[in-house]
Write a protein that holds these residues in place. Structure first.
Motif, short mmCIF file in Angstrom:
data_model
loop_
_atom_site.label_atom_id
_atom_site.label_comp_id
_atom_site.label_asym_id
_atom_site.label_seq_id
_atom_site.Cartn_x
_atom_site.Cartn_y
_atom_site.Cartn_z
N VAL A 47 0.83 -1.20 0.00
CA VAL A 47 0.00 0.00 0.00
C VAL A 47 0.87 1.25 0.00
N LYS A 48 1.91 1.25 0.81
CA LYS A 48 2.79 2.42 0.89
C LYS A 48 3.59 2.61 -0.38
N VAL A 49 4.14 1.53 -0.90
CA VAL A 49 4.94 1.63 -2.13
C VAL A 49 4.06 2.07 -3.30
N ASN A 50 2.87 1.52 -3.40
CA ASN A 50 1.96 1.91 -4.48
C ASN A 50 1.55 3.36 -4.37
N ALA A 51 1.31 3.82 -3.13
CA ALA A 51 0.91 5.22 -2.93
C ALA A 51 2.00 6.17 -3.40
N VAL A 52 3.24 5.89 -3.02
CA VAL A 52 4.35 6.76 -3.43
C VAL A 52 4.59 6.65 -4.93
N HIS A 53 4.48 5.44 -5.48
CA HIS A 53 4.66 5.28 -6.93
C HIS A 53 3.61 6.07 -7.70
N SER A 54 2.39 6.09 -7.21
CA SER A 54 1.33 6.87 -7.87
C SER A 54 1.58 8.37 -7.76
N ASP A 55 2.27 8.78 -6.70
CA ASP A 55 2.54 10.21 -6.50
C ASP A 55 3.64 10.73 -7.41
N LEU A 56 4.44 9.84 -7.98
CA LEU A 56 5.56 10.30 -8.81
C LEU A 56 5.08 11.15 -9.98
N THR A 57 3.92 10.78 -10.55
CA THR A 57 3.39 11.54 -11.67
C THR A 57 3.04 12.96 -11.25
N TYR A 58 2.45 13.12 -10.08
CA TYR A 58 2.08 14.45 -9.60
C TYR A 58 3.30 15.25 -9.15
#
Length: 287
Positions: free
Chosen positions: A53-64
């Protein structure tokens, strides 16, 4: 006149069987927990899901992060908080619930199957038995918490290093946050043990844990009533969230924020009270 036994020795002449050592009780409790497949599934899956959950959340934030939104007039420029996103509350809640369930299973599981009678027949010292159980559960969940906390922190910040916003463990508040994130796991496990000892029922224990960890805090939020907010600051997950807060973030703590010292004391108090409840209840109540 006493009668000789088959071995030729009279009962009065036989050496008394030595009492089990505490290390023997620890070994016995470890064997019990290791033999339960549900233990592996609960702990392993909850750990993997929390980290994912944490890794996916940060990975999704990279675009923003690469394409930030334009600044809004009159509002401060948004600053990404790697600590808050890397140790997010959703994963913390999941790990806490899994640990509390594991702690409860360690107690009410024996009562449900009736194995507690066999255990106490072999070792009548109830205090030693439950103390060994508390020790093993605490050790297992502490290791689990350290693994999840450190893996999440270093993995997510390694991902953010390429954007030059990753944090080091030596940055302000980071070591405290990682430690608090790890310690909340055994704290919740001990809370689950306390409920398991008192209620001795699977469903009732899980419902009670969910109520304490997630429902009760809803009654102590907001800034309208100072007393309620002060009480809420000392609930387990509220104390943990205060300790994991980035000191350099823009997050508002409200009118009556909890303190760092008070939050540490709260976690210590929940740990101590839960241990005492589990030991006293098992020692004094009939099986």
């Amino acid at each position: 006149m006493s009668t000789p036994t088959l071995s030729g020795a009279r009962p009065s002449e036989r050496a008394a069987e030595p009492a089990p050592r505490f290390v023997d009780l620890l070994t016995a409790e470890w064997i019990k927990m290791r033999s339960l497949r549900s233990t592996y599934w609960v702990l392993a899956l909850s750990s993997l899901v929390a980290i994912a959950v944490k890794v996916n959340a940060v990975h999704s934030d990279l675009t923003y992060i690469d394409h930030p939104h334009p600044a809004i007039p009159g509002l401060p420029t948004y600053k990404y908080d790697p600590l808050w996103h890397g140790l997010n509350a959703i994963a913390a809640d999941l790990t806490a619930l899994a640990a509390a369930s594991f702690g409860g299973i360690a107690v009410f599981g024996e009562y449900g199957t009736g194995m507690i009678r066999t255990t106490l027949a072999a070792v009548p010292d109830r205090r030693a038995v439950i103390t060994a159980k508390v020790t093993v559960v605490t050790a297992i969940t502490l290791v689990l918490g350290v693994i999840v906390s450190t893996t999440s922190f270093f993995t997510t910040n390694a991902m953010l290093a390429s954007r030059h916003i990753g944090l080091s463990i030596n940055d302000p508040g980071c070591l405290r946050a990682v430690a608090a994130y790890a310690l909340i796991v055994p704290v919740c496990a001990l809370i689950g043990m306390a409920f398991g000892a008192v209620l001795r029922h699977a469903t009732a224990s899980i419902v009670a844990v969910v109520g304490l960890l997630f429902i009760v805090p809803l009654l102590f939020g907001g800034d309208r009533y100072k007393l309620l907010k002060k009480i809420g600051n000392y609930l387990p997950l509220h104390a943990e969230s205060r300790l994991t807060l980035n000191p350099n973030s823009y997050t508002s703590l409200g009118k009556y924020p909890g303190t760092i010292t008070g939050s540490w004391i709260a976690l210590a108090a929940w740990t101590l009270v839960s241990m005492i409840v589990a030991v006293v209840v098992v020692r004094r109540r009939d099986v």
